[in-house]
Enzyme design. Structure first.
Site, PDB file in Angstrom:
ATOM      1  N   GLY A   1      23.349  -8.426   6.173  1.00  0.00           N
ATOM      2  CA  GLY A   1      22.793  -8.194   4.846  1.00  0.00           C
ATOM      3  C   GLY A   1      23.878  -7.890   3.824  1.00  0.00           C
ATOM      4  N   ASP A   2      24.894  -7.122   4.239  1.00  0.00           N
ATOM      5  CA  ASP A   2      26.017  -6.827   3.346  1.00  0.00           C
ATOM      6  C   ASP A   2      26.782  -8.100   3.015  1.00  0.00           C
ATOM      7  OD1 ASP A   2      25.232  -4.207   3.812  1.00  0.00           O
ATOM      8  OD2 ASP A   2      26.762  -3.876   5.347  1.00  0.00           O
TER       9      ASP A   2
ATOM     10  N   GLU B   1      14.541 -15.999   9.419  1.00  0.00           N
ATOM     11  CA  GLU B   1      13.705 -16.869   8.587  1.00  0.00           C
ATOM     12  C   GLU B   1      14.436 -17.366   7.347  1.00  0.00           C
ATOM     13  OE1 GLU B   1       9.434 -15.756   8.097  1.00  0.00           O
ATOM     14  OE2 GLU B   1      10.095 -13.908   9.055  1.00  0.00           O
TER      15      GLU B   1
ATOM     16  N   LEU C   1      15.431 -12.045   5.132  1.00  0.00           N
ATOM     17  CA  LEU C   1      14.375 -12.204   6.134  1.00  0.00           C
ATOM     18  C   LEU C   1      14.933 -12.552   7.507  1.00  0.00           C
ATOM     19  CD1 LEU C   1      12.010 -14.212   3.788  1.00  0.00           C
ATOM     20  CD2 LEU C   1      11.636 -11.853   4.549  1.00  0.00           C
ATOM     21  N   GLY C   2      16.179 -12.174   7.765  1.00  0.00           N
ATOM     22  CA  GLY C   2      16.767 -12.405   9.073  1.00  0.00           C
ATOM     23  C   GLY C   2      16.793 -13.877   9.435  1.00  0.00           C
TER      24      GLY C   2
END
Length: 322
Positions: free
Chosen positions: A250-251, A223, A220-221
């Site tokens: 994300g990786d 968040e 959620l970046g």
């Protein structure tokens, strides 16, 4: 050993500028180039956290040697099937005014049906029962969206992690992957509806479980991240850090999760590892991924909260794990 599939590696060129205006001349302040591809990023992150990793994939004959040299330098083992064409170049445009990163991603070298069969055989040969195998990244031209699903169905005794979007994600759920990791926008696309609240995200993750996923991790970046399984759900808020680049975060989160699973076998600790790795990644420019010292400093700051506390009540001290 962690196995990471990368069918579409890349050279990631990141340019920084004060602001970016479409249709105008834009002056670059700095530029860098990194070897990328989501599977490569996951493997490098896990290796920097002490987990033996291997990249299995296909790569264009023009550029494959540079990819191999990068992985050798990171002490990540690798086996690539050479295919006709070039390793693609992806451009990341990073303005300093906070308006967001623009990415221009090339399609990559085609992987035809014969190449696909050869890679399926390679994956069966180089992995073993009970081994975690990460399937991530865009499929190259000529690969059908069901290709990842077919790989999983052909090797049901492996523990597959699926980090893809669109049709490849939806097709892959039928193979009951151990873990899927969409971000919020990818999950919204999968559900074909907006997910503005944490409760909405939670509900959508539950629906992915019904479709076949055994565990769902939603990044959620700024968040944080949400982990959902049949036994419950956990949320970890993002740690405030100075953001240099979100590309590859994300990786790095997936790489951290896999390191946590390999080291501890505990999903709660794996989520903490993933959160720390994702936050460490945004502290570096381009797609440099993580520095182990940053990860070590961030890991004790990670909080894991039960989702029912987050959604409906204020978390109590016993609901929080540091």
């Amino acid at each position: 050993m962690l196995a990471c599939v990368c069918l579409n590696p890349s050279f990631d060129r990141t340019v920084s500028l004060r602001s970016f205006t479409v249709g105008d001349v834009n002056r670059v302040l700095s530029a860098r180039q990194d070897v990328g591809g989501k599977g490569i990023n996951v493997a490098i992150t896990a290796r920097r956290l002490g987990i033996a990793s291997c990249v299995l994939g296909c790569a264009g004959k023009n550029g494959i040697d540079a990819v191999r040299r990068k992985l050798d330098g990171e002490q990540v083992t690798h086996v690539f099937l050479p295919v006709d064409g070039d390793v693609r170049t992806n451009m990341k445009i990073v303005p300093q005014d906070g308006t967001g990163v623009t990415e221009l991603n090339e399609p990559g070298a085609p992987v035809n049906a014969a190449n696909q069969r050869a890679f399926s055989d390679l994956l069966a040969e180089k992995t073993v029962a009970g081994q975690y195998v990460v399937l991530t990244g865009s499929l190259p031209p000529e690969c059908p969206p069901e290709y990842y699903r077919d790989l999983m169905l052909s090797l049901p005794e492996r523990l597959f992690v699926l980090d893809v979007s669109g049709a490849a994600l939806m097709a892959g759920l039928a193979a009951r992957p151990f873990l899927v990791k969409p971000n919020r926008s990818e999950l919204q696309a999968a559900m074909n509806r907006p997910l503005p609240t944490m409760a909405d995200v939670h509900q959508a993750a539950l629906e992915l479980l019904e479709m076949g996923a055994q565990n769902v991790l939603v990044s959620l970046g700024g968040e944080g991240a949400l982990w959902v399984s049949e036994s419950g759900a956990m949320f970890t808020p993002a740690i405030p850090v100075r953001v240099q680049s979100t590309v590859g975060a994300g990786d790095a989160m997936v790489g951290g999760v896999m390191a946590g699973l390999e080291k501890t076998g505990d999903v709660r600790r794996a989520l903490a590892y993933g959160a720390a790795a994702g936050c460490a990644s945004v502290m570096t420019e381009g797609t440099q991924l993580i520095r182990p010292d940053d990860f070590a400093a961030l890991l004790p700051q990670v909080q894991i909260q039960d989702v029912y506390c987050l959604l409906y009540t204020s978390p109590s001290p016993r609901d929080t794990e540091r």
